[in-house]
Write an enzyme that holds these catalytic residues in place. Structure first.
Site, PDB file in Angstrom:
ATOM      1  N   HIS A   1     -15.895  45.064 -82.755  1.00 26.84           N
ATOM      2  CA  HIS A   1     -16.445  44.090 -81.800  1.00 26.84           C
ATOM      3  C   HIS A   1     -16.351  42.656 -82.347  1.00 26.84           C
ATOM      4  CE1 HIS A   1     -18.036  46.976 -78.966  1.00 26.84           C
ATOM      5  NE2 HIS A   1     -18.796  47.562 -79.867  1.00 26.84           N
TER       6      HIS A   1
HETATM    7  C1  BDR Z   1     -22.123  43.483 -79.967  1.00 23.63           C
HETATM    8  O1  BDR Z   1     -23.470  43.947 -80.056  1.00 23.63           O
HETATM    9  C2  BDR Z   1     -23.852  44.082 -81.400  1.00 23.63           C
HETATM   10  O2  BDR Z   1     -24.495  45.304 -81.600  1.00 23.63           O
HETATM   11  C3  BDR Z   1     -22.603  43.978 -82.214  1.00 23.63           C
HETATM   12  O3  BDR Z   1     -22.861  43.365 -83.461  1.00 23.63           O
HETATM   13  C4  BDR Z   1     -21.694  43.131 -81.366  1.00 23.63           C
HETATM   14  O4  BDR Z   1     -21.913  41.767 -81.603  1.00 23.63           O
HETATM   15  C5  BDR Z   1     -21.275  44.538 -79.296  1.00 23.63           C
HETATM   16  O5  BDR Z   1     -21.717  44.757 -77.981  1.00 23.63           O
END
Ligand code: BDR
Ligand code: CA
Length: 326
Positions: free
Chosen positions: A244
Site C-alpha cells: 500500500h
Molecule cells: C492503508 O491503511 C493502513 O492500514 C496502511 O498503512 C495503508 O496506509 C491501506 O488502506
C-alpha cells in the site's frame, strides 16, 4: 537525477515502515522530516514507531508528532489485528529511540514548505489530518509545495471501493473531512489507492529474497512483514502483502510506472459511505457543481507492478552491496 525532498506523513504501521526503508535508501530521495499521525495505532504508538524507524534507517531526520484524532470525530479504536499491538508487527527491537522534534506536525510542514518554496513533496500515507491542519493554518502553502502524493481511496477500477468498509479505504475513512479538504486545495495531488496497491503484491518469495540478499533493510522488511502477511491470509489474500504505502513512495520517483486519470475528487464525509472517494473524470462533460469548482487530481488507475517491485528490490539490494561485511 531529480532530487525529491520529502516530508513523510505516516502512521507506522508495517507497510508505512516498509515505505520508509525505501525512501531512506533511494538515492533520489532526501527525507526532510517524518510527521506522525494516528491511524494504524494511537498517536503515541505511531510516533514512537516513527522515532524507532528514523533512528534505525534515517538517522538525523526530524520526527514530528502530529494529530491524535480526526478533525471532527473521536480518535478511532485500536486495530492490533492488522499491524500488531505495537503497530509494527511485534518484532523484537533493540536499542532506544531518538527524541521528538518539539513542533507540531502541521506547523513543521508549513515552516518547511515556506523555507523551501517549490521543493517539498508531501507524501501522505495515513489519515490526512496533518495536511488539512497545515492548509487551515496557512492556505498559501498550497502553491508552494512541489506536489502531494497520497496513499488512499479507491476508484473501483478492479471492483474495490474500500477495505475497512465496503465503501471506504482506511486512510480516507480515518479522516474523511481532512481528505476532502486536501483534495480540494489548489496544489498538485496524485493519489495511489487500492486500484493500484491491490495489484502490487510483495509475495512471500519476494520478501524472502530481500531477507537473503538485501542486508539489514531486507531482513527488517521480512521480519516486520510476518505479522502483516498473517493478517492478509486471514483476509483471504494468501502468499504475500499489499504494497500500500510503498506504492505512493514509488509513484514519487517512478511515475512512468503508473497510468493516471485526471479529474476532481470528492470524499464523502457523512453516512454509511463516509470515506468513499469519487472522481469526476475529465472526459465526463455533464455538469457536477460539487466537483466542477475544484482542482483536478491525478488518480492512479493502472500500474506496472513488476517494475515497481523491481525498483524496491534494486533499491534495497544496491544499498546492501555498499554495507560493510559483517
Ligand atoms: C492503508 O491503511 C493502513 O492500514 C496502511 O498503512 C495503508 O496506509 C491501506 O488502506
Ligand atoms: Ca499507512
Amino acid at each position: 537525477m531529480t532530487l525529491h525532498k520529502i516530508i513523510y506523513d505516516t502512521d507506522p504501521g508495517i507497510d508505512d515502515a516498509i515505505a520508509l526503508v525505501f525512501q531512506a535508501l533511494h538515492p533520489d530521495i532526501e527525507l526532510v522530516g517524518i510527521t506522525s499521525v494516528f491511524g494504524n495505532a494511537d498517536i503515541d504508538t505511531t510516533t514512537a514507531n516513527a522515532l524507532y524507524l528514523a533512528q534505525r534507517f534515517a538517522p538525523g531526520v526530524p520526527v514530528v508528532r502530529g494529530a491524535a484524532a480526526p478533525l471532527r470525530r473521536p480518535a478511532p479504536l485500536p486495530i492490533p489485528h492488522i499491524h500488531g499491538k505495537d503497530g509494527l508487527g511485534e518484532i523484537e527491537r533493540d536499542g532506544g529511540s531518538g527524541k521528538e522534534d518539539g513542533r507540531e506536525a502541521h506547523r513543521f510542514m508549513v515552516e518547511t514548505v515556506r523555507a523551501h518554496p517549490g521543493e517539498i513533496t508531501l507524501l501522505a500515507v495515513g489519515p490526512l489530518t496533518n495536511l488539512a491542519l497545515a492548509l487551515l493554518l496557512d492556505p498559501g502553502i498550497a502553491t508552494l509545495v512541489r506536489e502531494v502524493v497520497v496513499m488512499g481511496g479507491a476508484f473501483g477500477i478492479h471492483g474495490a471501493l474500500g477495505n475497512v468498509t465496503p465503501a471506504a479505504e482506511a486512510n480516507m475513512h480515518g479522516d474523511p473531512d481532512a481528505a476532502d479538504i486536501v483534495f480540494g486545495a489548489p496544489w498538485k495531488v496524485s493519489i495511489a489507492g487500492l486500484d493500484v496497491t491491490h495489484e502490487t503484491v510483495m509475495t512471500t518469495a519476494f520478501l524472502a529474497a530481500l531477507r537473503d540478499n538485501a542486508g539489514d533493510a531486507g531482513r527488517f522488511v521480512w521480519d516486520v512483514s510476518r505479522f502483516y502477511e498473517r493478517f492478509h491470509a486471514e483476509e483471504g489474500v494468501t502468499g504475500g502483502i499489499y504494497a500500500h504505502d510503498y506504492s505512493a513512495a514509488a509513484f514519487v520517483v517512478a511515475r512512468e510506472c503508473y497510468v493516471t486519470r485526471r479529474g476532481p475528487v470528492r470524499v464523502l464525509t457523512e453516512g454509511i459511505a463516509a470515506g468513499l472517494t469519487v472522481q469526476k473524470p475529465a472526459s465526463m462533460h455533464a455538469p457536477a457543481p460539487e466537483w466542477d469548482t475544484r482542482p483536478a487530481c491525478d488518480a492512479c488507475i493502472g500500474v506496472d507492478a513488476d517494475a515497481v517491485l523491481e525498483l524496491f528490490a534494486a533499491t534495497l539490494s544496491n544499498q546492501a552491496r555498499a554495507e560493510p561485511l559483517a
